[in-house]
Design an enzyme around this catalytic site. Structure first.
Site, PDB file in Angstrom:
ATOM      1  N   GLY A  11     -25.739  41.223   1.716  1.00  0.00           N
ATOM      2  CA  GLY A  11     -25.325  40.244   0.701  1.00  0.00           C
ATOM      3  C   GLY A  11     -25.823  38.849   1.044  1.00  0.00           C
ATOM      4  CB  ALA A  13     -29.265  36.459  -2.180  1.00  0.00           C
ATOM      5  NE  ARG A  98      -8.368  38.291   0.517  1.00  0.00           N
ATOM      6  CZ  ARG A  98      -7.207  37.627   0.674  1.00  0.00           C
ATOM      7  NH1 ARG A  98      -6.047  38.252   0.566  1.00  0.00           N
ATOM      8  NH2 ARG A  98      -7.223  36.328   0.913  1.00  0.00           N
ATOM      9  CD  GLN A 112     -23.922  47.997   3.364  1.00  0.00           C
ATOM     10  OE1 GLN A 112     -23.053  47.391   3.980  1.00  0.00           O
ATOM     11  NE2 GLN A 112     -24.594  47.458   2.348  1.00  0.00           N
ATOM     12  CB  VAL A 129     -17.268  39.400   5.786  1.00  0.00           C
ATOM     13  CG1 VAL A 129     -16.764  38.211   4.979  1.00  0.00           C
ATOM     14  CG2 VAL A 129     -17.516  38.994   7.242  1.00  0.00           C
ATOM     15  N   GLY A 130     -16.777  41.773   3.647  1.00  0.00           N
ATOM     16  CA  GLY A 130     -16.585  42.146   2.232  1.00  0.00           C
ATOM     17  C   GLY A 130     -15.225  42.790   2.018  1.00  0.00           C
ATOM     18  CG  ASN A 131     -11.926  40.685   0.833  1.00  0.00           C
ATOM     19  OD1 ASN A 131     -11.471  40.945   1.932  1.00  0.00           O
ATOM     20  ND2 ASN A 131     -12.023  39.451   0.362  1.00  0.00           N
ATOM     21  CG  ASP A 159      -6.641  35.790   6.910  1.00  0.00           C
ATOM     22  OD1 ASP A 159      -6.483  35.445   5.744  1.00  0.00           O
ATOM     23  OD2 ASP A 159      -7.377  36.740   7.245  1.00  0.00           O
ATOM     24  CG  HIS A 187      -8.592  39.402   4.741  1.00  0.00           C
ATOM     25  ND1 HIS A 187      -8.226  38.107   5.015  1.00  0.00           N
ATOM     26  CD2 HIS A 187      -9.494  39.319   3.732  1.00  0.00           C
ATOM     27  CE1 HIS A 187      -8.880  37.284   4.212  1.00  0.00           C
ATOM     28  NE2 HIS A 187      -9.643  37.998   3.414  1.00  0.00           N
TER      29      HIS A 187
END
Ligand code: NAD
Ligand code: LMR
Length: 326
Positions: A11, A13, A98, A112, A129-131, A159, A187
């Site tokens: 991700g 970009a 989320r 991935q 990191v992606g939720n 957080d 998260h």
């Protein structure tokens, strides 16, 4: 100059990718003596935008940037990677939780995880990191056959940093004076920001704030900070997320300071009654390139109840993606 570190960013970009790539290229992760090669993954429609990011990265003439890869092929992006930041995923909009992103984003992380297992270095470190980050990390780890689940973390460092910042503001202190803040669990808005062990300038934080502020203001403010930023910015947090991702990775590699810990979402190992099968945020110390969950901290009934609620949410998220778990 040392050997270059190969860092994959998915991700790249997107909003976070745009902040993260430049800081990594500038040597902000491990310093000016450790050059990096950025291996950036995007979906095919975003490759044009990614080329623009590459042009800007080259234009900076960073002394620490030894190479760029821009690709829509996960095998190429993860090839020989030392570190992977899995950022590429849809962000939520106003009014969403989320976990509402699970059906759209969950399917990204299995393939991935497989590509990382096939192509990255065997001692690769992966930060999701992606939720919803904890459950996406679970999916990626379960697909990465041959790698240890402990190599897959999810990010609750933002957080953690938010909690430090709120406490510093309340006590008129500086974030650098604060130690031993903890974020437990998911998260998400069930996360448990905990000040019971925290200190400010060596004094117990709970002797400097009242219980009403702790329970009625501090905890909900940290839990809802992501939503507050989306409301204010019209987009989710980006630079603070990139900065916290780098903090997480730096501590994992270089260690945590003596007398302090950080919050990391890692595979549950039975600590604090949370059995295996979910990725749970714990207080962690790091040394020699590895992490350890801080054990045997006392939990009062208030914290026990909150930990049970955040664990329950993680088990529900797990149940919803059971078909994606290898
Ligand atoms: P964004 O929409 O700006 O960027 C996401 C990028 O990912 C896009 O460029 C998109 O093309 C790309 N992408 C989508 N699917 C992909 C795939 N399969 N492979 C590679 N790239 C892919 O979003 P953003 O603001 O950068 O946020 C990214 C994610 O990080 C979101 O899920 C967001 O909710 C999450 N986030 C997590 C934290 C945290 O603390 N854990 C903090 C902030 C944001
Ligand atoms: C955050 O905490 O800022 C991110 O998880 C983005 C979001 O959706 O809140």
């Amino acid at each position: 100059m040392e050997k270059p570190l190969r860092i994959a960013i998915t991700g790249a970009a997107g909003n976070i990718g745009y902040a993260l790539a430049f800081r990594l290229a500038a040597g902000n992760l491990l310093g000016p003596d450790r050059p990096v090669i950025l291996q950036m993954l995007e979906i095919a429609p975003a490759l044009g935008a990614l080329e623009g990011v590459c042009m800007e990265l080259r234009d900076c003439a960073f002394p620490t940037l030894d190479g760029l890869v821009a690709t829509a092929d996960a095998n190429e992006a993860f090839d020989q990677a030392d570190i992977c930041f899995l950022v590429g995923a849809r962000p939520r909009g106003p009014g969403m939780e989320r976990k509402d992103l699970l059906s759209a984003n969950g399917q990204i992380f299995g393939p991935q995880g497989q590509a990382i297992a096939a192509r990255a270095k065997k001692d690769v470190r992966v930060l999701v990191v992606g939720n919803p980050a904890n459950t996406n990390a679970l999916i990626a780890a379960s697909a990465a056959k041959g790698l240890d689940r402990r190599q897959f973390h999810a990010m609750t460092r933002l957080d953690h940093n938010r909690a430090i910042s709120q406490l510093a503001e309340k006590t008129g202190s500086h974030p650098r004076e604060i130690r031993k803040v903890t974020i437990w669990g998911n998260h998400s808005s069930t996360q448990v920001p905990d000040l019971s062990q925290a200190t400010v300038g060596g004094k117990p934080a709970m002797s400097l704030v009242d219980a009403e502020w702790y329970k009625g203001t501090f905890i909900p403010t940290v839990q809802q900070r992501g939503a507050a930023i989306i409301k204010a910015r019209g987009q989710s947090s980006a630079a603070s997320a990139a900065s916290s991702a780098m903090d997480h990775m730096r501590n994992w590699i270089q260690g945590t300071p003596e007398g302090d810990w950080v919050s990391m979402a890692v595979p549950a190992d039975g600590s604090y009654g949370v059995s295996e099968g979910v990725v749970f945020s714990y207080p962690c110390t790091c040394k020699g390139g590895d992490y350890q969950v801080v054990k045997d901290l006392p939990l009062d009934d208030f914290l026990k109840e909150k930990l049970a609620a955040t664990e329950k949410e993680l088990r529900e998220e797990r149940a919803a993606v059971e078909s994606l778990l290898g």
